[in-house]
Design a protein around this motif. Structure first.
Motif, PDB file in Angstrom:
ATOM      1  N   LEU A  64       0.895  -1.108  -0.145  1.00  0.00           N
ATOM      2  CA  LEU A  64      -0.039   0.073  -0.229  1.00  0.00           C
ATOM      3  C   LEU A  64       0.797   1.346  -0.160  1.00  0.00           C
ATOM      4  O   LEU A  64       0.492   2.374  -0.954  1.00  0.00           O
ATOM      5  CB  LEU A  64      -0.901   0.105   1.172  1.00  0.00           C
ATOM      6  CG  LEU A  64      -2.186  -0.859   1.145  1.00  0.00           C
ATOM      7  CD1 LEU A  64      -2.952  -0.847   2.558  1.00  0.00           C
ATOM      8  CD2 LEU A  64      -3.103  -0.333   0.236  1.00  0.00           C
ATOM      9  N   PHE A  65       1.928   1.221   0.588  1.00  0.00           N
ATOM     10  CA  PHE A  65       2.760   2.340   0.821  1.00  0.00           C
ATOM     11  C   PHE A  65       3.507   2.762  -0.472  1.00  0.00           C
ATOM     12  O   PHE A  65       3.413   4.007  -0.984  1.00  0.00           O
ATOM     13  CB  PHE A  65       3.935   2.098   2.027  1.00  0.00           C
ATOM     14  CG  PHE A  65       4.889   3.396   2.056  1.00  0.00           C
ATOM     15  CD1 PHE A  65       4.774   4.155   2.845  1.00  0.00           C
ATOM     16  CD2 PHE A  65       6.206   3.080   1.335  1.00  0.00           C
ATOM     17  CE1 PHE A  65       5.616   5.371   2.890  1.00  0.00           C
ATOM     18  CE2 PHE A  65       7.195   4.157   1.265  1.00  0.00           C
ATOM     19  CZ  PHE A  65       6.744   5.161   2.350  1.00  0.00           C
ATOM     20  N   PHE A  66       3.949   1.818  -1.428  1.00  0.00           N
ATOM     21  CA  PHE A  66       4.427   1.995  -2.667  1.00  0.00           C
ATOM     22  C   PHE A  66       3.367   2.428  -3.590  1.00  0.00           C
ATOM     23  O   PHE A  66       3.717   3.286  -4.393  1.00  0.00           O
ATOM     24  CB  PHE A  66       5.321   0.842  -3.145  1.00  0.00           C
ATOM     25  CG  PHE A  66       6.651   0.550  -2.411  1.00  0.00           C
ATOM     26  CD1 PHE A  66       7.482   1.611  -2.519  1.00  0.00           C
ATOM     27  CD2 PHE A  66       6.691  -0.670  -1.615  1.00  0.00           C
ATOM     28  CE1 PHE A  66       8.622   1.205  -1.698  1.00  0.00           C
ATOM     29  CE2 PHE A  66       7.906  -0.738  -1.141  1.00  0.00           C
ATOM     30  CZ  PHE A  66       8.938   0.108  -1.152  1.00  0.00           C
ATOM     31  N   VAL A  67       2.116   1.820  -3.513  1.00  0.00           N
ATOM     32  CA  VAL A  67       1.068   2.314  -4.516  1.00  0.00           C
ATOM     33  C   VAL A  67       0.877   3.636  -4.285  1.00  0.00           C
ATOM     34  O   VAL A  67       0.430   4.240  -5.219  1.00  0.00           O
ATOM     35  CB  VAL A  67       0.097   1.200  -4.423  1.00  0.00           C
ATOM     36  CG1 VAL A  67      -1.160   1.631  -4.978  1.00  0.00           C
ATOM     37  CG2 VAL A  67       0.478  -0.206  -4.898  1.00  0.00           C
ATOM     38  N   LEU A  68       0.402   3.748  -2.980  1.00  0.00           N
ATOM     39  CA  LEU A  68       0.103   5.305  -2.668  1.00  0.00           C
ATOM     40  C   LEU A  68       1.287   6.332  -2.986  1.00  0.00           C
ATOM     41  O   LEU A  68       0.768   7.217  -3.333  1.00  0.00           O
ATOM     42  CB  LEU A  68      -0.146   5.421  -1.052  1.00  0.00           C
ATOM     43  CG  LEU A  68      -1.626   4.730  -0.859  1.00  0.00           C
ATOM     44  CD1 LEU A  68      -1.660   4.629   0.696  1.00  0.00           C
ATOM     45  CD2 LEU A  68      -2.698   5.436  -1.424  1.00  0.00           C
ATOM     46  N   SER A  69       2.511   5.927  -2.702  1.00  0.00           N
ATOM     47  CA  SER A  69       3.460   6.990  -3.234  1.00  0.00           C
ATOM     48  C   SER A  69       3.590   7.119  -4.609  1.00  0.00           C
ATOM     49  O   SER A  69       3.726   8.245  -5.009  1.00  0.00           O
ATOM     50  CB  SER A  69       4.701   6.592  -2.675  1.00  0.00           C
ATOM     51  OG  SER A  69       5.108   5.401  -3.381  1.00  0.00           O
ATOM     52  N   LEU A  70       3.408   5.798  -5.506  1.00  0.00           N
ATOM     53  CA  LEU A  70       3.102   6.291  -7.023  1.00  0.00           C
ATOM     54  C   LEU A  70       2.038   7.032  -7.279  1.00  0.00           C
ATOM     55  O   LEU A  70       2.150   8.000  -8.037  1.00  0.00           O
ATOM     56  CB  LEU A  70       3.124   4.914  -7.685  1.00  0.00           C
ATOM     57  CG  LEU A  70       4.554   4.157  -7.508  1.00  0.00           C
ATOM     58  CD1 LEU A  70       4.030   2.786  -8.035  1.00  0.00           C
ATOM     59  CD2 LEU A  70       5.583   4.815  -8.409  1.00  0.00           C
ATOM     60  N   LEU A  71       1.150   6.979  -6.679  1.00  0.00           N
ATOM     61  CA  LEU A  71      -0.419   7.656  -7.130  1.00  0.00           C
ATOM     62  C   LEU A  71      -0.093   9.173  -6.833  1.00  0.00           C
ATOM     63  O   LEU A  71      -0.456  10.043  -7.414  1.00  0.00           O
ATOM     64  CB  LEU A  71      -1.578   7.180  -6.449  1.00  0.00           C
ATOM     65  CG  LEU A  71      -2.182   5.917  -6.963  1.00  0.00           C
ATOM     66  CD1 LEU A  71      -3.280   5.272  -6.034  1.00  0.00           C
ATOM     67  CD2 LEU A  71      -2.772   6.216  -8.233  1.00  0.00           C
ATOM     68  N   LEU A  72       0.253   9.436  -5.423  1.00  0.00           N
ATOM     69  CA  LEU A  72       0.626  10.643  -4.986  1.00  0.00           C
ATOM     70  C   LEU A  72       1.635  11.401  -5.690  1.00  0.00           C
ATOM     71  O   LEU A  72       1.505  12.611  -6.043  1.00  0.00           O
ATOM     72  CB  LEU A  72       1.001  10.688  -3.486  1.00  0.00           C
ATOM     73  CG  LEU A  72      -0.136  10.422  -2.667  1.00  0.00           C
ATOM     74  CD1 LEU A  72       0.331  10.197  -1.096  1.00  0.00           C
ATOM     75  CD2 LEU A  72      -1.289  11.713  -2.337  1.00  0.00           C
ATOM     76  N   GLY A  73       2.711  10.841  -6.277  1.00  0.00           N
ATOM     77  CA  GLY A  73       3.683  11.384  -7.111  1.00  0.00           C
ATOM     78  C   GLY A  73       3.096  12.018  -8.425  1.00  0.00           C
ATOM     79  O   GLY A  73       3.310  12.833  -9.034  1.00  0.00           O
ATOM     80  N   ASN A  74       2.215  10.877  -9.012  1.00  0.00           N
ATOM     81  CA  ASN A  74       1.603  11.049 -10.480  1.00  0.00           C
ATOM     82  C   ASN A  74       0.702  12.341 -10.083  1.00  0.00           C
ATOM     83  O   ASN A  74       0.676  13.223 -10.960  1.00  0.00           O
ATOM     84  CB  ASN A  74       0.919   9.944 -10.882  1.00  0.00           C
ATOM     85  CG  ASN A  74       0.532  10.121 -12.181  1.00  0.00           C
ATOM     86  OD1 ASN A  74       0.629  11.026 -12.752  1.00  0.00           O
ATOM     87  ND2 ASN A  74      -0.344   9.139 -12.745  1.00  0.00           N
ATOM     88  N   LEU A  75      -0.179  12.589  -9.219  1.00  0.00           N
ATOM     89  CA  LEU A  75      -1.208  13.407  -8.905  1.00  0.00           C
ATOM     90  C   LEU A  75      -0.483  14.961  -8.782  1.00  0.00           C
ATOM     91  O   LEU A  75      -0.820  15.671  -8.990  1.00  0.00           O
ATOM     92  CB  LEU A  75      -2.006  12.985  -7.742  1.00  0.00           C
ATOM     93  CG  LEU A  75      -3.123  11.874  -7.985  1.00  0.00           C
ATOM     94  CD1 LEU A  75      -3.809  11.905  -6.601  1.00  0.00           C
ATOM     95  CD2 LEU A  75      -4.162  12.493  -9.324  1.00  0.00           C
ATOM     96  N   SER A  76       0.709  14.570  -7.891  1.00  0.00           N
ATOM     97  CA  SER A  76       1.243  15.761  -7.735  1.00  0.00           C
ATOM     98  C   SER A  76       2.173  16.541  -8.659  1.00  0.00           C
ATOM     99  O   SER A  76       2.046  17.841  -8.930  1.00  0.00           O
ATOM    100  CB  SER A  76       2.151  15.788  -6.268  1.00  0.00           C
ATOM    101  OG  SER A  76       3.460  14.989  -6.799  1.00  0.00           O
ATOM    102  N   SER A  77       2.613  15.717  -9.690  1.00  0.00           N
ATOM    103  CA  SER A  77       3.057  16.113 -10.821  1.00  0.00           C
ATOM    104  C   SER A  77       1.927  16.951 -11.881  1.00  0.00           C
ATOM    105  O   SER A  77       2.184  17.935 -12.442  1.00  0.00           O
ATOM    106  CB  SER A  77       3.831  15.002 -11.631  1.00  0.00           C
ATOM    107  OG  SER A  77       2.952  14.090 -12.284  1.00  0.00           O
TER     108      SER A  77
END
Length: 107
Positions: free
Chosen positions: A61-74
């Motif tokens: 969950l940590f890795f999936v959420l970090s990828l999602l948040l990185g994509n959303l913030s970019s």
């Protein structure tokens, strides 16, 4: 949506850190809680399987959420830069109109 994902990410990160700290190599998790018989806390098989699975789920969950948040913030920063560019264009188009209107007033 971004704030909800960010709060979830924070909770997962804190939970993951807590689970990793609770897992010691020399003792079982029952000894961490002060229980005298540590092997009976999570059943007869001990805490290895339960804690390992929970840690794996939280890490995923940590890795999936970090990828999602990185994509959303970019995407969020690109949208902000486009919005700022639009505001700058509108301000530069308004400036000559305001100057020409003030120059037309007879003195």
């Amino acid at each position: 949506m971004y704030q909800a994902l960010l709060v979830t990410f924070l909770l997962v990160a804190v939970g993951l850190v807590a689970l990793i700290i609770l897992q010691r190599k020399d003792t079982d998790v029952g000894a961490s809680f002060g229980v005298g018989v540590s092997s009976t806390l999570f059943g007869s098989s001990g805490s290895g399987n339960f804690m390992t699975r929970i840690t794996a789920v939280l890490a995923t969950l940590f890795f999936v959420l970090s990828l999602l948040l990185g994509n959303l913030s970019s995407n969020h920063s690109q949208n902000d830069s486009q919005w700022n560019t639009l505001n700058q264009i509108q301000q530069t188009n308004r400036a000559p109109i305001a100057e020409s209107a003030s120059n037309d007033i007879p003195q």
